[in-house]
Design a protein around this motif. Sequence first.
Motif, PDB file in Angstrom:
ATOM      1  N   TYR A 127       0.821  -1.219   0.000  1.00 39.11           N
ATOM      2  CA  TYR A 127       0.000   0.000   0.000  1.00 39.11           C
ATOM      3  C   TYR A 127       0.848   1.260   0.000  1.00 39.11           C
ATOM      4  O   TYR A 127       0.469   2.273  -0.568  1.00 39.11           O
ATOM      5  CB  TYR A 127      -1.023  -0.001   1.142  1.00 39.11           C
ATOM      6  N   TYR A 135       0.157   3.641  -3.171  1.00 39.28           N
ATOM      7  CA  TYR A 135      -0.519   4.921  -2.891  1.00 39.28           C
ATOM      8  C   TYR A 135       0.459   6.064  -2.599  1.00 39.28           C
ATOM      9  O   TYR A 135       0.077   7.053  -2.004  1.00 39.28           O
ATOM     10  CB  TYR A 135      -1.499   4.749  -1.731  1.00 39.28           C
ATOM     11  N   LYS A 147      -5.728   9.311   0.435  1.00 43.26           N
ATOM     12  CA  LYS A 147      -5.119   7.977   0.398  1.00 43.26           C
ATOM     13  C   LYS A 147      -6.076   6.945   1.005  1.00 43.26           C
ATOM     14  O   LYS A 147      -6.292   5.868   0.435  1.00 43.26           O
ATOM     15  CB  LYS A 147      -3.791   7.998   1.156  1.00 43.26           C
ATOM     16  N   MET A 187      -7.821   3.764  -0.912  1.00 47.67           N
ATOM     17  CA  MET A 187      -7.690   2.383  -0.418  1.00 47.67           C
ATOM     18  C   MET A 187      -9.066   1.720  -0.265  1.00 47.67           C
ATOM     19  O   MET A 187      -9.235   0.544  -0.607  1.00 47.67           O
ATOM     20  CB  MET A 187      -6.995   2.372   0.957  1.00 47.67           C
ATOM     21  N   TYR A 192      -5.087  -4.984   2.657  1.00 45.37           N
ATOM     22  CA  TYR A 192      -5.860  -3.733   2.559  1.00 45.37           C
ATOM     23  C   TYR A 192      -6.303  -3.269   3.950  1.00 45.37           C
ATOM     24  O   TYR A 192      -6.190  -2.085   4.291  1.00 45.37           O
ATOM     25  CB  TYR A 192      -7.104  -3.929   1.682  1.00 45.37           C
ATOM     26  N   ILE A 234      -5.413   0.202   5.587  1.00 47.48           N
ATOM     27  CA  ILE A 234      -6.471   1.163   5.952  1.00 47.48           C
ATOM     28  C   ILE A 234      -6.358   1.540   7.430  1.00 47.48           C
ATOM     29  O   ILE A 234      -6.487   2.723   7.793  1.00 47.48           O
ATOM     30  CB  ILE A 234      -7.866   0.562   5.617  1.00 47.48           C
TER      31      ILE A 234
END
Lengths: 237, 132
Positions: free
Chosen positions: B4, B8, B82, B86, B108, B112
């Motif tokens: 991630y 991102y 962001k 996500m 994920y 998060i």
Amino acid sequence: MNQSQSKNILVLDDNKNDLLMTKFVIMRMGCKPILIDKSAQLIATLQAHTISLILLDLDMPGLSGIEVLKRIKRVPSYKNIPVVMLTGHSDALNVKTAIQLGASDYIVKPIDPMIFEGKIKRLIETNQTITQKDWIEYEIKKAQSTEVKLTYIAQVFSIGEMGITLKTNQPLPREMTFFSDAELFNELEIAQPPLKVESSVPCEGGYLVKCTLIGLSESDLKKIRLFNQLLMRPVNP
Amino acid sequence: MSFYNEKYKNQLSLDLTKLEPLFQLGRELDEDVVSELVKTHCETVTVQLKQIEILFETKNFIQVRSEAHKLKSSAATLGLNKLYRMCIDLESYLQNPSTACAPVVNAYITGITIEFNLTKLMLNNMQTQVGA
């Protein structure tokens, strides 16, 4: 006065942040936000308040926004309240279904205060016009269904696009709706227009009765306009 | 570097330009709109993340998707680009869920959660600075 002033706007959304956001924007518009987060609260809320517009989240647990919309549109006293769907980007198909089922518009989340305000104001104002149209239809139906035929001696005193003033020998009750068979309308080829009494004022030799002309077509209005222009034309020497 | 972070890296964690209309709204109403939204966001997302973890344990990916859908809206409102991205990607990934999805979904959820904690700090710092 701002047309959105003091209108109740109902928001049904299970997302607390979206409820809060809509609350602030509705407050800025000068309207009163009524917030609920469960579909089960809807009917009681509609019964307790006069609602001008409903904002409905599409994606809710239990009864979906589509199901709630269907139920609102089934109830005669609520079906004319404009409903705006609140939706995420991924709900394109559901939005289409909602519009087909009678939703007036949709707003994509996250809520942009400017877009939100613009859409809601426009819908409230449009609905105001629809209500006005319904009123005219109601008055015409009322006049058509009246069983009393009045024989009245009246002389047309003046006529405009919005109303007519008659000179009569006695006053007419305010709010009374009737069809006029005045000779003037025959001459103008306007078939017995419905009139609504606004006021009766005593004058020399009788009363001046001011009436509103209800539901005239654009061509009827043109005839009245032309009639007035011809009457006001300066006389050639 | 976790996936991630890499995926991102070009997304802003906190986009202040998105907050300006909210500050403006607050000034016009004479209410602390941003503080109220931040408070509600932090409270609800904390509960939602716990719920997501439980749902993940029971492999209820359809409900995980639904929670991600809810979470993305308040993230976007507060300019948490962001976190918003996500959530969108998780929701999209779970369009047709299966048990094979579990490792990616887990990644994920971790991403998060980290991003939420980071942005919570950023939002609190921002409010302290605005209030000072």
